[in-house]
Design a protein around this motif. Structure first.
Motif, PDB file in Angstrom:
ATOM      1  N   ARG A 385       0.832  -1.211   0.000  1.00  0.00           N
ATOM      2  CA  ARG A 385       0.000   0.000   0.000  1.00  0.00           C
ATOM      3  C   ARG A 385       0.864   1.257   0.000  1.00  0.00           C
ATOM      4  NH1 ARG A 385      -1.857   3.445   3.783  1.00  0.00           N
ATOM      5  NH2 ARG A 385      -0.897   2.233   5.466  1.00  0.00           N
ATOM      6  N   ILE A 388       2.711   1.751  -3.439  1.00  0.00           N
ATOM      7  CA  ILE A 388       1.790   2.261  -4.475  1.00  0.00           C
ATOM      8  C   ILE A 388       1.389   3.701  -4.166  1.00  0.00           C
ATOM      9  CG2 ILE A 388      -0.461   1.929  -5.551  1.00  0.00           C
ATOM     10  CD1 ILE A 388      -0.173  -1.058  -4.976  1.00  0.00           C
ATOM     11  N   TYR A 389       1.154   3.976  -2.905  1.00  0.00           N
ATOM     12  CA  TYR A 389       0.748   5.322  -2.478  1.00  0.00           C
ATOM     13  C   TYR A 389       1.801   6.362  -2.843  1.00  0.00           C
ATOM     14  CZ  TYR A 389       0.292   9.127   0.949  1.00  0.00           C
ATOM     15  OH  TYR A 389       0.224  10.343   1.559  1.00  0.00           O
ATOM     16  N   THR A 441      -5.567   5.016  -2.215  1.00  0.00           N
ATOM     17  CA  THR A 441      -4.559   4.083  -1.709  1.00  0.00           C
ATOM     18  C   THR A 441      -4.184   4.412  -0.272  1.00  0.00           C
ATOM     19  OG1 THR A 441      -3.668   3.913  -3.955  1.00  0.00           O
ATOM     20  CG2 THR A 441      -2.302   3.060  -2.181  1.00  0.00           C
ATOM     21  N   TRP A 444      -7.306   3.175   1.699  1.00  0.00           N
ATOM     22  CA  TRP A 444      -7.342   1.702   1.723  1.00  0.00           C
ATOM     23  C   TRP A 444      -8.590   1.245   2.458  1.00  0.00           C
ATOM     24  CZ3 TRP A 444      -4.004  -0.464  -1.471  1.00  0.00           C
ATOM     25  CH2 TRP A 444      -3.806  -1.854  -1.447  1.00  0.00           C
TER      26      TRP A 444
END
Length: 517
Positions: A385, A388-389, A441, A444
């Motif tokens: 996470r 990607i963030y 993201t 989440w």
């Protein structure tokens, strides 16, 4: 003889030269600032690089010896003109001007020039009345600006007042929006335009050609009655930025107060934990991306509203409401403020690991790991996470940087309309999508955790998603063939209630090559 700039009358000339140490191209100034010349010694040294003008060069006169007059003389000489400067004390002021410029008495400068720049203040115009005989039939270029108080009190412009004092002359208002520094360094980008107004078309043509030869872009704004508005331009302080800045400040105050309540006050009230150390950096860093994200969505929301209004009306020839029209005109400023907040967010985020509190948290986490006998605290989901963030955040900031760069006049002028529209519209929407994915993201599954609703307030990122998601859904709706086709027809001139039949070209791609709102 009185000292130059003293304001006393010269018995030999019968009129005094007003003090001209103030930049006539500026709206306001202070005496202390005038002690520091704007012109570098390299430009005005008597043995500088400026050569004598050719004998056949057009001759231009300047009345005044202040900073603006010196910069003007330098630019005119560099542009190939023969410059004659009128002064009450030529010997004293000659060293301030390029060696290529003649510094003579006022009467001599007026007699030998057809175009004369009046670089003195309004209150000293009357002191030039002794030269009215020599000025008859000449073109006077007024470059002065009033102060803000004078502009509000006097409904008559400086140029109109000068024209009333010298009815046998043709007065042209020009160069008042150009600063002395711009004249010295040369025209660049947005400083190129020179508004010109006069009651005589021939005089405007002469001054326009002169401005063009100096490297500027002359803009005819009408008769001398427009001089009042032209003189008001230098008095405005970022007029197109007032509303966007207030909007950005309002959003920042709202999100800062919201995050302060959730992240600082709630732990203090419920658990007695003092987290007020987060106020200078952490809370600010949490608020900045919210402001940047909402501002970016507000750049594209008015376009969505305008398209919806055109679809509902069935025509593009009806005016938008004033509030929507003003909103559309402020999109550039809102977008640049969005980029500014996003850039600050990136810098603040880089500073987070430098905090002492962050180091304490790392030590506490290490101690907790040792005390619980855990070999590692690796959580695969959190790792992915965060990777990607951060990646989406960098991509969004990079795209916003490209949008900001293309907003610069020097870059925008090198692009044709289709290229500029692609960057500002298509890539701008990509930046909005990337920012949305960046926010999602980060959220989440946090939006569904009860512990995240502090004081029963939802997480901040859920609030910021409202407007951007609305814009993205509306854009997706406009891509539907039935809606897209109708909108394209309207923007190409079709009207719902018109009897004129309209058909799209066979090549549908050609139909898409229409200008964006």
């Amino acid at each position: 003889m009185a000292a130059e700039g003293s304001g006393a009358q010269d018995p030999a000339l019968g009129c005094g030269e007003p003090p001209t140490t103030k930049n006539s191209g500026s709206a306001t100034s202070t005496p202390g600032e005038m002690d520091k010349p704007l012109i570098s010694r390299r430009l005005v040294d008597s043995d500088g690089s400026l050569a004598e003008a050719a004998s056949g060069a057009p001759k231009v006169g300047i009345l005044g010896t202040g900073d603006f007059a010196r910069s003007l003389a330098t630019r005119l000489v560099r542009s190939g003109f023969s410059v004659v400067v009128g002064s009450r004390n030529p010997k004293r002021t000659a060293g301030l001007f390029p060696s290529a410029a003649q510094v003579v008495f006022q009467a001599e400068a007026v007699e030998s020039s057809e175009v004369i720049f009046v670089a003195v203040f309004r209150e000293h115009y009357s002191s030039l009345c002794g030269l009215s005989g020599q000025l008859a039939g000449k073109i006077l270029v007024d470059v002065s600006n009033p102060t803000e108080q004078e502009h509000l009190q006097l409904r008559e412009s400086n140029a109109e007042y000068l024209a009333a004092l010298f009815p046998t002359c043709t007065v042209v208002k020009a160069f008042n929006v150009i600063s002395a520094w711009t004249l010295q360094a040369g025209p660049r980008d947005g400083n190129r335009q020179v508004p010109i107004c006069s009651d005589q078309p021939e005089a405007k043509r002469v001054v326009s050609e002169l401005a063009h030869a100096m490297g500027f872009t002359p803009v005819d704004v009408g008769s001398l009655a427009a001089a009042w508005e032209v003189e008001a331009r230098p008095l405005h302080l970022f007029p197109s930025w007032k509303v966007p800045v207030l909007l950005a400040l309002g959003l920042f105050v709202f999100f800062y107060a919201y995050n302060l309540t959730r992240d600082v006050l709630q732990p203090y009230v419920r658990e007695g934990k003092s987290k007020f150390y987060k106020l200078p950096l952490s809370v600010v860093n949490t608020s900045l991306p919210c402001v940047a994200y909402v501002l970016l969505s507000l750049v594209y929301l008015p376009g969505v509203l305008a398209a919806a209004l055109q679809l509902w009306r069935g025509t593009k020839y009806s005016r938008f409401p004033d509030w929507l029209d003003h909103w559309l005109q402020h999109r550039k400023q809102i977008g640049l403020l969005s980029f500014f907040c996003a850039a600050l967010h990136a810098l603040y985020s880089m500073c987070l690991p430098l905090r002492i509190s962050y180091r304490y948290d790392l030590v506490n986490l290490a101690l907790k790991q040792v005390l619980t006998n855990k070999s590692h605290l690796w959580v695969e989901e959190n790792v992915w996470r965060m990777e990607i963030y951060l990646s989406l955040g960098v991509l969004a900031l990079g795209t916003l940087s490209l949008l900001a760069v293309t907003s610069l006049p020097s870059i925008a002028n090198s692009l044709n309309w289709r290229e500029f529209s692609f960057v500002q519209s298509s890539l701008g929407f990509v930046a909005l999508v990337l920012s949305t994915l960046h926010t999602l993201t980060y959220g989440w599954t946090r939006a569904f955790e009860e512990s995240r609703y502090k004081f029963y307030l939802p997480p901040t990122f859920t609030l910021t998603l409202l407007v951007p998601c609305l814009v993205i859904l509306a854009k997706a709706l406009f891509l539907l063939p039935c809606v897209s086709r109708r909108l394209t027809r309207i923007r190409r001139g079709w009207e719902k209630d018109s009897a004129v039949k309209f058909t799209l070209p066979v090549d549908h791609a050609l139909g898409q090559k229409t200008s964006h709102l």
